[in-house]
Design an enzyme around this catalytic site. Structure first.
Site, PDB file in Angstrom:
ATOM      1  N   CYS A 115     -15.728 -10.926   9.559  1.00  0.00           N
ATOM      2  CA  CYS A 115     -16.448  -9.886   8.819  1.00  0.00           C
ATOM      3  C   CYS A 115     -16.166  -8.474   9.313  1.00  0.00           C
ATOM      4  CB  CYS A 115     -17.957 -10.130   8.897  1.00  0.00           C
ATOM      5  SG  CYS A 115     -18.416 -11.850   8.631  1.00  0.00           S
ATOM      6  N   CYS A 125     -13.825  -5.506   7.847  1.00  0.00           N
ATOM      7  CA  CYS A 125     -14.264  -4.652   6.734  1.00  0.00           C
ATOM      8  C   CYS A 125     -15.667  -4.076   6.949  1.00  0.00           C
ATOM      9  CB  CYS A 125     -14.259  -5.427   5.422  1.00  0.00           C
ATOM     10  SG  CYS A 125     -12.621  -5.860   4.843  1.00  0.00           S
ATOM     11  N   GLU A 141      -0.086  -8.447   9.808  1.00  0.00           N
ATOM     12  CA  GLU A 141      -1.173  -9.095  10.535  1.00  0.00           C
ATOM     13  C   GLU A 141      -1.577 -10.408   9.879  1.00  0.00           C
ATOM     14  OE1 GLU A 141      -1.093  -5.616  10.646  1.00  0.00           O
ATOM     15  OE2 GLU A 141      -0.732  -5.835  12.785  1.00  0.00           O
ATOM     16  N   THR A 162       0.826  -1.212   0.000  1.00  0.00           N
ATOM     17  CA  THR A 162       0.000   0.000   0.000  1.00  0.00           C
ATOM     18  C   THR A 162       0.861   1.264   0.000  1.00  0.00           C
ATOM     19  OG1 THR A 162      -0.113   0.013   2.431  1.00  0.00           O
ATOM     20  CG2 THR A 162      -1.899  -1.114   1.253  1.00  0.00           C
ATOM     21  N   ASP A 176       0.151  -3.558  18.507  1.00  0.00           N
ATOM     22  CA  ASP A 176       0.079  -3.052  17.133  1.00  0.00           C
ATOM     23  C   ASP A 176       0.714  -1.674  16.969  1.00  0.00           C
ATOM     24  OD1 ASP A 176      -0.446  -3.192  14.420  1.00  0.00           O
ATOM     25  OD2 ASP A 176      -2.520  -2.486  14.599  1.00  0.00           O
TER      26      ASP A 176
HETATM   27 CA    CA Z   1       0.119  -3.301  12.249  1.00  0.00          CA
END
Ligand code: CA
Length: 699
Positions: free
Chosen positions: A627, A630, A213, A195, A334
């Site tokens: 689910c 998203c 992840e 990305t 994270d």
């Molecule tokens: Ca991450």
């Protein structure tokens, strides 16, 4: 291997993150009076990049220059005339997913990437489309990205434009035509995505990757810009220690790991920041979190796990390790350390210092000596509860008691949470004001471990559910990196606002999640101008000059991790529409956006809720696992993908064709038959019907 499912409380949200036409170069565009087509296009080389700071009219690389300051010397738009800004042109894009890209502007041509890794070229003065390139990423692969099918930008070098694609390719395009010149696949992991924007250093395209992840071992690569041949690759975490290490750095890093980490990939992906100091010949990048998130399942609760959550410096010629600074040792929340890395020369305690700066996800603003990676200062720029500070001697955070995952089931409440005090939205530094402009936010998360979640074959490898705590906030901070304090701030309605740009005209430009583009005085924060963009603006703005006229441009288009996961919170900013566009402004601009068609009201008209409570309960867990990433926690959509509570397929057995067999894969909905059976899909439907009834006005 035993795994944990971290269940969340707070607001009750529960996310499971397991784991063209030929280019027409008009003379007026080029302004050099050469015959059309004879002028070199995307004419960027080492000499020009070294001079990029003074190349005022252009925006040659993701962060404008190798230092990634996002500071423009242009002064035609100033704090005196910003009130007269207006729309110069706009260009509608052909997707309605998240837009995060920073456009490049080179000699009157704008190059920009969009969702699904497509690339467009426009006449930067008029918005006239010049060419368009679609790498045809299979839409069902969208599920392999945690955080939308976004792309943050392209790079330019010697007549070519480079883009990393969502399915892991690096593609070189002819800048005149948009036709591919070469394409390489940058890795063989089934869950590899890209990305981030490439950068080009010394004729090599440097590209990172995403998928931490999803069980990937992180690395950063350099490819020959002309041929696409791999020049070097640096892994961020060590591989299987029974095999030879790739280099001494991996041998060193392996001493900070335990257990069988390599079986899960390790993480440490390189999905955003890359900067370069030509004098030191160092390439800097950030590495992401480890996999799994819970350190005890990743590495037997031991060790710092290098180079996860670290800032790393490499020799630009060889890709060899030079230094690292690990912001969050043994990380498990994270806290990727991939946020933008800005290089600047500051005077600190009377001494000139060559620094590198980062507003980390973990809430601390780091100033390091970029020659050796030594900590100069670390100060929290948002409220932080997980560490009381950073030890200036060791450079390590002083962790608060009880912030490590407690596998007995006690919740751990983290501020910042997994979306960070600052994420990918680029920040800017003005050498004129000495301030860094940070798109900051407060989104707390609560983690509770729950045993027994199996890894799905879709590759989610982080067994964690999270929930945000109430009171999310978003604001723009002007931060003094020398005095280590906030100088001014501008508030927004909610989190997940846009990247920033600053200029020698004493301006800071930032879009916001409510759908405005705002201009502030860089020294005081006074709001000078604002306009409605019809959609949230997350991307980083740019400024450039064509034919003597200065423009400010930015992409609109809502998406990314926050609205996908947290629809209910995302709605607080008051604008969930995705209208994906490039918008360009100038003083006296008179263009207008077309009127928006009224937003269709979300009509909840579910079929009768007839399922047994046990089925709904099963569906609750399955929805959270497969689910919610998203379609939103609690089945509340955030305006990017369909809100399932309003789905017309709730009372229709075509539901199974969509969920299991990929009937809507071309729209981005992957088939889940490898991990769900008919009964599971039925339970998920029962849960969504249940949720629709709960939220229906009839109740
Ligand atoms: Ca991450």
């Amino acid at each position: 291997m035993k795994r944990a499912w971290l269940k969340a409380a707070g607001t009750g949200l529960s996310l499971v993150a397991v784991a063209g036409a030929a280019v027409v170069l008009l003379l007026s565009v080029i302004g050099l009076g050469q015959a059309a087509g004879s002028h070199p296009v995307a004419d960027v080389d080492a000499a020009r990049m070294m001079n990029a700071e003074r190349d005022a009219g252009n925006w040659l690389s993701y962060g404008r220059t190798y230092s990634e300051q996002r500071f423009s010397p242009l002064t035609k738009i100033t704090s005196d005339n910003a009130k007269q800004l207006g729309l110069a042109w706009f260009a509608d894009l052909d997707t309605n997913r998240g837009q995060q890209a920073t456009p490049l502007i080179i000699d009157g041509v704008m190059y920009v990437s969009t969702a699904w890794s497509m690339v467009k070229a426009y006449d930067a003065a008029t918005g006239k489309p010049l060419w368009s390139y679609d790498p045809e990423v299979p839409r069902e692969l969208g599920v392999k990205g945690c955080c939308d099918v976004v792309n943050r930008g392209v790079a330019a070098w010697n007549g070519k434009i480079y883009v990393g694609t969502f399915d892991g390719r690096l593609v070189a395009l002819d800048a005149k035509t948009g036709k591919p010149a070469w394409s390489v696949v940058t890795g063989d992991h089934k869950n590899l995505t890209i990305t981030g924007a490439p950068r080009v250093v010394k004729g090599r395209v440097i590209i990172g990757m995403s998928g931490g992840e999803y069980g990937i071992r992180g690395y950063i690569s350099a490819y020959d810009a002309e041929t696409g041949k791999l020049a070097w690759r640096f892994y961020t975490v060590p591989g299987d220690p029974s095999k030879p290490f790739e280099n001494k750095a991996m041998e060193m890093a392996a001493k900070t790991w335990s257990g069988e980490w390599w079986k899960l990939g390790g993480g440490g992906t390189t999905w955003d920041a890359i900067s370069y100091d030509p004098e030191l010949n160092l390439v800097y990048f950030g590495a992401g979190n480890g996999v799994e998130w819970a350190r005890n399942y990743r590495t037997a609760s031991k060790g710092d796990n290098l180079f996860t959550s670290s800032i790393v410096a490499l020799n630009a010629d060889t890709g060899e390790y030079v230094w690292h600074y690990q912001a969050t040792p043994g990380e498990e929340w994270d806290f990727d350390a991939v946020q933008q890395l800005i290089l600047a020369d500051l005077t600190i305690d009377g001494r000139p210092r060559k620094v590198i700066m980062q507003a980390n996800k973990n809430g601390f603003f780091y100033v390091l000596d970029r020659r050796d990676g030594k900590l100069i200062s670390a100060t929290n720029f948002v409220p932080v509860n997980w560490a009381s500070g950073v030890d200036p001697k060791t450079g390590r955070p002083i962790e608060s008691p009880g912030i490590r995952y407690d596998l007995t089931g006690k919740p751990v409440n983290m501020m910042p949470g997994a979306l960070g005090g600052h994420s990918w939205q680029p920040m800017a530094y003005s050498p004129k004001t000495g301030l860094v402009y940070i798109p900051a936010q407060e989104i707390g998360l609560e983690f509770t471990p729950v045993e027994g979640l199996a890894t799905s074959s879709l590759g989610w490898n982080v067994a964690v559910a999270t929930t945000n705590t109430p009171g999310t906030k978003g604001y723009l901070i002007a931060w003094d990196p020398v005095r280590r304090k906030e100088v001014w701030r501008a508030g927004h309605l909610g989190p997940w606002n846009g990247g920033t740009l600053t200029t020698a005209g004493n301006l800071v430009v930032q879009g916001d999640a409510s759908g405005s583009v705002n201009v502030y005085r860089a020294d005081t924060g006074e709001k000078l101008w604002s306009t409605r963009a019809q959609s949230a603006v997350m991307a980083g703005p740019v400024t450039y000059e064509v034919n003597g006229e200065q423009y400010i441009a930015v992409m609109s288009g809502w998406g990314g991790a926050f609205p996908l996961f947290e629809g209910k919170e995302a709605a607080k900013s008051g604008n969930l529409r995705n209208v994906s566009r490039v918008l360009a402004f100038k003083v006296g601009g008179m263009a207008t956006l077309p009127a928006l068609t009224p937003e269709p009201k979300l009509v909840l008209n579910p079929p009768p809720a007839t399922a047994a409570a046990a089925t709904v309960a099963t569906g609750t867990g399955l929805y959270a696992q497969y689910c919610s990433v998203c379609h939103g926690e609690n089945a509340i959509g955030g305006g990017v993908v369909p809100d399932l509570r309003a789905s017309s397929f709730l009372g229709n057995d075509f539901w199974f064709e969509i969920v299991l067999n990929g009937a809507m894969k071309d729209a981005g909905m992957a088939p889940f038959k490898s991990v769900l059976d008919h009964q599971s899909a039925e339970a998920i439907r029962a849960y969504v019907i249940h949720r629709a009834h709960e939220d229906s006005p009839r109740n």
